[in-house]
Design a protein around this motif. Sequence first.
Motif, short mmCIF file in Angstrom:
data_model
loop_
_atom_site.label_atom_id
_atom_site.label_comp_id
_atom_site.label_asym_id
_atom_site.label_seq_id
_atom_site.Cartn_x
_atom_site.Cartn_y
_atom_site.Cartn_z
N UNK A 1 0.82 -1.19 0.00
CA UNK A 1 0.00 0.00 0.00
C UNK A 1 0.86 1.26 0.00
N UNK A 2 1.98 1.19 0.70
CA UNK A 2 2.87 2.34 0.68
C UNK A 2 3.47 2.54 -0.70
N UNK A 3 3.68 1.46 -1.44
CA UNK A 3 4.17 1.56 -2.81
C UNK A 3 3.17 2.27 -3.70
N UNK A 4 1.89 1.94 -3.53
CA UNK A 4 0.85 2.61 -4.31
C UNK A 4 0.81 4.09 -3.95
N UNK A 5 0.91 4.40 -2.67
CA UNK A 5 0.91 5.80 -2.25
C UNK A 5 2.13 6.55 -2.78
N UNK A 6 3.28 5.86 -2.83
CA UNK A 6 4.50 6.50 -3.35
C UNK A 6 4.36 6.81 -4.84
N UNK A 7 3.80 5.87 -5.59
CA UNK A 7 3.66 6.07 -7.04
C UNK A 7 2.63 7.15 -7.35
N UNK A 8 1.62 7.26 -6.54
CA UNK A 8 0.53 8.22 -6.81
C UNK A 8 0.57 9.41 -5.85
N UNK A 9 1.72 9.76 -5.33
CA UNK A 9 1.79 10.79 -4.31
C UNK A 9 1.26 12.14 -4.80
N UNK A 10 1.41 12.42 -6.09
CA UNK A 10 0.90 13.69 -6.60
C UNK A 10 -0.62 13.77 -6.49
N UNK A 11 -1.29 12.65 -6.78
CA UNK A 11 -2.75 12.64 -6.70
C UNK A 11 -3.23 12.68 -5.26
N UNK A 12 -2.41 12.21 -4.34
CA UNK A 12 -2.77 12.27 -2.92
C UNK A 12 -2.44 13.63 -2.31
N UNK A 13 -1.36 14.25 -2.77
CA UNK A 13 -0.92 15.52 -2.19
C UNK A 13 -1.67 16.73 -2.74
N UNK A 14 -2.05 16.68 -4.01
CA UNK A 14 -2.69 17.85 -4.64
C UNK A 14 -3.98 18.28 -3.93
N UNK A 15 -4.89 17.37 -3.59
CA UNK A 15 -6.08 17.83 -2.86
C UNK A 15 -5.76 18.39 -1.48
N UNK A 16 -4.74 17.85 -0.81
CA UNK A 16 -4.36 18.39 0.49
C UNK A 16 -3.78 19.81 0.35
N UNK A 17 -2.99 20.02 -0.70
CA UNK A 17 -2.46 21.36 -0.96
C UNK A 17 -3.61 22.31 -1.28
N UNK A 18 -4.60 21.83 -2.01
CA UNK A 18 -5.78 22.66 -2.32
C UNK A 18 -6.54 23.02 -1.04
N UNK A 19 -6.63 22.08 -0.11
CA UNK A 19 -7.28 22.37 1.17
C UNK A 19 -6.53 23.46 1.92
N UNK A 20 -5.21 23.36 1.94
CA UNK A 20 -4.41 24.39 2.60
C UNK A 20 -4.55 25.74 1.91
N UNK A 21 -4.61 25.74 0.58
CA UNK A 21 -4.78 26.99 -0.17
C UNK A 21 -6.14 27.62 0.15
N UNK A 22 -7.17 26.80 0.27
CA UNK A 22 -8.48 27.33 0.64
C UNK A 22 -8.48 27.90 2.06
N UNK A 23 -7.74 27.25 2.95
CA UNK A 23 -7.64 27.75 4.32
C UNK A 23 -6.91 29.09 4.35
N UNK A 24 -5.79 29.17 3.62
CA UNK A 24 -5.02 30.42 3.58
C UNK A 24 -5.85 31.54 2.95
N UNK A 25 -6.67 31.20 1.96
CA UNK A 25 -7.51 32.21 1.31
C UNK A 25 -8.70 32.62 2.16
N UNK A 26 -8.93 31.90 3.26
CA UNK A 26 -10.04 32.24 4.15
C UNK A 26 -11.34 31.56 3.81
N UNK A 27 -11.33 30.62 2.87
CA UNK A 27 -12.55 29.93 2.49
C UNK A 27 -12.90 28.78 3.43
N UNK A 28 -11.92 28.34 4.23
CA UNK A 28 -12.14 27.26 5.20
C UNK A 28 -11.73 27.72 6.59
N UNK A 29 -12.49 27.30 7.57
CA UNK A 29 -12.09 27.52 8.96
C UNK A 29 -11.12 26.42 9.37
N UNK A 30 -10.50 26.56 10.53
CA UNK A 30 -9.61 25.51 11.03
C UNK A 30 -10.36 24.20 11.22
#
Length: 186
Positions: A1-30
Amino acid sequence: MLGVAYVTWEMLAAPLVMCLALFVAGALTKENLFYLSVALLVMDVFVVTLGVHSGMNYANSKTAIGVSLGSVFFLFLGVVTLIMFMISFSGSFQTQLAPFLAFIVGGSVGLFVTLGIRNPSSAIGWASLGLPFATFLAVTYFLIDHVAAAFIWTVAAYGFTTAAMLVPALYEFDIAMGRSRMAGDE
């Protein structure tokens, strides 16, 4: 499973980065950032586990991919379609009941067939029975703006289903590696 996560890390990280961007922009609360990030991670682990589980159960990789994608497709778009259908016929409970039962019961049976075809267990049975209904509840709570309830239903249902798929696989892995836990083997 860690191998799958390593190969697809961009698809796993991009939504988390988007969540952080929404938080920084003020669209999400903590609080909403926490709910969204944790639920996203739970869903990522569920999807990776479902892919590995399907890959172990089906010899043909195209069939395994189709089954895992079909399961995710049903759970999300099928449930949203059901909710839209129920909203369209909001005046008549009798009109809503048959499609609701067809989606939930039929989807539960279909999910049990896809998840438990090789290693049927009571946990996979309960997960198959509860997951479509829990997804329905989570989406409904989200639509009526009860984010905490949607988070709890999502994490509980998908976390339990992930564990239900992992336990038989780990047990089978221990047997295949010769690590039996029988009393006579000590």
